[in-house]
Design a protein around this motif. Sequence first.
Motif, PDB file in Angstrom:
ATOM      1  N   ARG A   1      33.935  40.097  29.265  1.00  0.00           N
ATOM      2  CA  ARG A   1      33.988  40.257  30.715  1.00  0.00           C
ATOM      3  C   ARG A   1      32.571  40.371  31.268  1.00  0.00           C
ATOM      4  NH1 ARG A   1      38.863  43.852  29.658  1.00  0.00           N
ATOM      5  NH2 ARG A   1      40.642  42.628  30.428  1.00  0.00           N
ATOM      6  N   ILE A   2      32.306  39.592  32.296  1.00  0.00           N
ATOM      7  CA  ILE A   2      31.016  39.662  32.967  1.00  0.00           C
ATOM      8  C   ILE A   2      31.224  40.330  34.319  1.00  0.00           C
ATOM      9  CG2 ILE A   2      31.271  37.301  33.866  1.00  0.00           C
ATOM     10  CD1 ILE A   2      28.179  37.130  33.658  1.00  0.00           C
ATOM     11  N   GLY A   3      30.424  41.356  34.609  1.00  0.00           N
ATOM     12  CA  GLY A   3      30.592  42.122  35.836  1.00  0.00           C
ATOM     13  C   GLY A   3      29.655  41.661  36.933  1.00  0.00           C
ATOM     14  N   ILE A   4      30.181  40.873  37.850  1.00  0.00           N
ATOM     15  CA  ILE A   4      29.431  40.443  39.030  1.00  0.00           C
ATOM     16  C   ILE A   4      30.262  40.821  40.243  1.00  0.00           C
ATOM     17  CG2 ILE A   4      28.513  38.466  40.308  1.00  0.00           C
ATOM     18  CD1 ILE A   4      28.097  37.055  37.638  1.00  0.00           C
ATOM     19  N   PRO A   5      29.813  41.795  41.042  1.00  0.00           N
ATOM     20  CA  PRO A   5      30.625  42.244  42.188  1.00  0.00           C
ATOM     21  C   PRO A   5      30.980  41.101  43.116  1.00  0.00           C
ATOM     22  CG  PRO A   5      28.804  43.758  41.802  1.00  0.00           C
ATOM     23  CD  PRO A   5      28.571  42.569  40.901  1.00  0.00           C
TER      24      PRO A   5
ATOM     25  N   ARG B   1      38.535  32.270  32.775  1.00  0.00           N
ATOM     26  CA  ARG B   1      39.290  32.656  33.975  1.00  0.00           C
ATOM     27  C   ARG B   1      38.400  33.409  34.948  1.00  0.00           C
ATOM     28  NH1 ARG B   1      42.599  31.486  37.759  1.00  0.00           N
ATOM     29  NH2 ARG B   1      44.627  32.495  37.880  1.00  0.00           N
ATOM     30  N   THR B   2      38.577  33.136  36.257  1.00  0.00           N
ATOM     31  CA  THR B   2      37.737  33.776  37.271  1.00  0.00           C
ATOM     32  C   THR B   2      38.346  35.070  37.801  1.00  0.00           C
ATOM     33  OG1 THR B   2      38.725  32.344  38.931  1.00  0.00           O
ATOM     34  CG2 THR B   2      36.582  31.689  38.053  1.00  0.00           C
ATOM     35  N   ASN B   3      39.114  35.750  36.984  1.00  0.00           N
ATOM     36  CA  ASN B   3      39.488  37.124  37.289  1.00  0.00           C
ATOM     37  C   ASN B   3      39.318  37.955  36.022  1.00  0.00           C
ATOM     38  OD1 ASN B   3      41.927  37.077  35.698  1.00  0.00           O
ATOM     39  ND2 ASN B   3      42.963  36.046  37.373  1.00  0.00           N
TER      40      ASN B   3
ATOM     41  N   PHE C   1      39.643  33.343  22.090  1.00  0.00           N
ATOM     42  CA  PHE C   1      38.971  34.413  22.813  1.00  0.00           C
ATOM     43  C   PHE C   1      38.811  34.002  24.270  1.00  0.00           C
ATOM     44  CE2 PHE C   1      35.769  31.673  21.108  1.00  0.00           C
ATOM     45  CZ  PHE C   1      34.628  31.762  21.890  1.00  0.00           C
ATOM     46  N   ILE C   2      38.536  34.981  25.128  1.00  0.00           N
ATOM     47  CA  ILE C   2      38.592  34.793  26.577  1.00  0.00           C
ATOM     48  C   ILE C   2      37.265  35.226  27.212  1.00  0.00           C
ATOM     49  CG2 ILE C   2      39.784  35.490  28.706  1.00  0.00           C
ATOM     50  CD1 ILE C   2      42.261  36.105  26.939  1.00  0.00           C
ATOM     51  N   HIS C   3      36.848  34.485  28.222  1.00  0.00           N
ATOM     52  CA  HIS C   3      35.711  34.884  29.057  1.00  0.00           C
ATOM     53  C   HIS C   3      36.254  35.081  30.469  1.00  0.00           C
ATOM     54  CE1 HIS C   3      32.062  34.565  31.498  1.00  0.00           C
ATOM     55  NE2 HIS C   3      31.341  34.783  30.408  1.00  0.00           N
ATOM     56  N   ALA C   4      36.000  36.256  31.071  1.00  0.00           N
ATOM     57  CA  ALA C   4      36.609  36.589  32.357  1.00  0.00           C
ATOM     58  C   ALA C   4      35.583  37.194  33.312  1.00  0.00           C
ATOM     59  CB  ALA C   4      37.754  37.583  32.136  1.00  0.00           C
ATOM     60  N   TRP C   5      35.864  37.076  34.602  1.00  0.00           N
ATOM     61  CA  TRP C   5      34.980  37.594  35.650  1.00  0.00           C
ATOM     62  C   TRP C   5      35.557  38.884  36.212  1.00  0.00           C
ATOM     63  CZ3 TRP C   5      33.987  34.741  40.969  1.00  0.00           C
ATOM     64  CH2 TRP C   5      33.094  35.499  41.735  1.00  0.00           C
ATOM     65  N   ASP C   6      34.830  39.986  35.996  1.00  0.00           N
ATOM     66  CA  ASP C   6      35.202  41.280  36.562  1.00  0.00           C
ATOM     67  C   ASP C   6      34.473  41.443  37.893  1.00  0.00           C
ATOM     68  OD1 ASP C   6      35.738  43.868  37.234  1.00  0.00           O
ATOM     69  OD2 ASP C   6      34.763  44.775  35.491  1.00  0.00           O
ATOM     70  N   ARG C   7      35.206  41.282  38.991  1.00  0.00           N
ATOM     71  CA  ARG C   7      34.576  41.332  40.316  1.00  0.00           C
ATOM     72  C   ARG C   7      34.345  42.767  40.798  1.00  0.00           C
ATOM     73  NH1 ARG C   7      37.033  36.107  43.529  1.00  0.00           N
ATOM     74  NH2 ARG C   7      37.629  34.946  41.679  1.00  0.00           N
ATOM     75  N   ASN C   8      34.877  43.733  40.065  1.00  0.00           N
ATOM     76  CA  ASN C   8      34.692  45.130  40.463  1.00  0.00           C
ATOM     77  C   ASN C   8      33.539  45.796  39.725  1.00  0.00           C
ATOM     78  OD1 ASN C   8      36.969  45.093  42.193  1.00  0.00           O
ATOM     79  ND2 ASN C   8      38.307  45.307  40.419  1.00  0.00           N
ATOM     80  N   GLY C   9      33.009  45.140  38.701  1.00  0.00           N
ATOM     81  CA  GLY C   9      31.980  45.749  37.864  1.00  0.00           C
ATOM     82  C   GLY C   9      30.600  45.190  38.133  1.00  0.00           C
ATOM     83  N   LYS C  10      29.622  45.783  37.464  1.00  0.00           N
ATOM     84  CA  LYS C  10      28.247  45.294  37.562  1.00  0.00           C
ATOM     85  C   LYS C  10      27.591  45.479  36.202  1.00  0.00           C
ATOM     86  CE  LYS C  10      24.177  45.290  40.532  1.00  0.00           C
ATOM     87  NZ  LYS C  10      23.483  45.900  41.704  1.00  0.00           N
TER      88      LYS C  10
ATOM     89  N   ILE D   1      30.865  33.491  48.516  1.00  0.00           N
ATOM     90  CA  ILE D   1      30.098  32.335  48.054  1.00  0.00           C
ATOM     91  C   ILE D   1      28.925  32.713  47.155  1.00  0.00           C
ATOM     92  CG2 ILE D   1      28.694  32.220  50.171  1.00  0.00           C
ATOM     93  CD1 ILE D   1      28.883  29.084  49.769  1.00  0.00           C
ATOM     94  N   PHE D   2      28.191  33.766  47.488  1.00  0.00           N
ATOM     95  CA  PHE D   2      27.030  34.117  46.670  1.00  0.00           C
ATOM     96  C   PHE D   2      27.430  34.734  45.329  1.00  0.00           C
ATOM     97  CE2 PHE D   2      25.055  33.926  50.949  1.00  0.00           C
ATOM     98  CZ  PHE D   2      24.160  32.899  50.673  1.00  0.00           C
ATOM     99  N   PRO D   3      28.409  35.664  45.297  1.00  0.00           N
ATOM    100  CA  PRO D   3      28.883  36.119  43.989  1.00  0.00           C
ATOM    101  C   PRO D   3      29.426  34.973  43.140  1.00  0.00           C
ATOM    102  CG  PRO D   3      29.654  37.608  45.701  1.00  0.00           C
ATOM    103  CD  PRO D   3      29.036  36.434  46.391  1.00  0.00           C
TER     104      PRO D   3
END
Length: 385
Positions: free
Chosen positions: A63-67, A9-11, A35-44, A78-80
């Motif tokens: 969770r992967i943290g990419i602002p 999921r992209t959130n 299990f789940i893989h998710a994008w944390d847009r607030n983290g780094k 687009i770049f994130p």
Amino acid sequence: MKTKILMLRTNKVDPDPRVEKEASSLIKNKNYEVFIHAWDRNGKYKCRKEELELPNGKVPIYRIGIPGNWGKGMKNNIFPALKYEISLFFWLLKNIKNYDCIHACDLMTGYPALLPVKIFKKKLIYDCCDYYADSQHGPNFIMNLLKNMETKVIESADATILCSEKRIEQIKPAIPKKVVYVHNSPNLEDFNIDNTNRRVCKSNTTKFKLVYVGNFCVDRWLIELLKSVEKMPSVELHIGGFGDYLDEIERIASKNNNIYTYGKMKYEDVLILENECDCLVALYETHLKNHIYAAPNKFYEALAIGKPLLMLKNSGMSEVVSAEKIGAVMEPNFESFEKSIFEIKKLIERDQTLKSRMINIFNEKYNWKIMENRIFELYREVLKS
């Protein structure tokens, strides 16, 4: 040996009611490990393993943290997004032995999964939560590229999940191998909203109470909603959630004693608050094509608890509201808003069967048990093929 199911999921899935319900249902089957893989847009941060507590147990979540810029559109993200796509692709390759089936919930997770799925003979279930090209604004050649990409994902998947029957029109010209419809229904068995003594609502007045809890993003008529309620002192708005308009919503609310904010809420508290109010609001603006096919959580929550619903004309599921006489459908302007509030008040006074009718519609057509059985049957068929 258990079948390992990886949901993408992209959130942040904090919250994501649809993903959480599906994962909670799947872990009922002791033959599945989820299990789940998710994008944390607030983290780094590179990747962090945590635990997501669900009604039926705990599920590991990576969770992967990419602002990123949540709710600000494709151009500003687009770049994130590209960085996330590349990161997810290599994560899938690195962890290829740790999953048997991918359950991708959007184009940005489904597309990076195509190559690992094909090379390593993994199963792919594509859960089309939102048709990506119709949920964005951009040049035609970009939108056509996105449609072609999503068609590729749909036709490559072993099965496609859509959140309403209407959406089969939206995904054309894609021809899925198999389609299952899983509506965004709440699973009320996981919560105890009728028998709790706990109050969430911040007001105990007799004013007519509207409630909206969700994303504070564009194309939801949110600022217009607040400004309309400003002009109607006999009406209250109870609004919770998070997103791009948070500061503006807080600013408007601070100047009005009939607007109450709640921030990010637990899902049980959302249902309790909605149950304490008079009418749910789901104002999806239809100049965004995706909203014509939307299946808002609010629609199903309103049915489940028997509260009328206010929607914009021609938005997804608004035709059901009109046909079943379970709320009001409005044009996007104040005059129509005021008229619709009056209509809903009269409906509540006139129709003593409204609540029971709505709950019956929910139980007959949209109850989560029905959706859960569809998910179980889908996985049985896909995994044995």
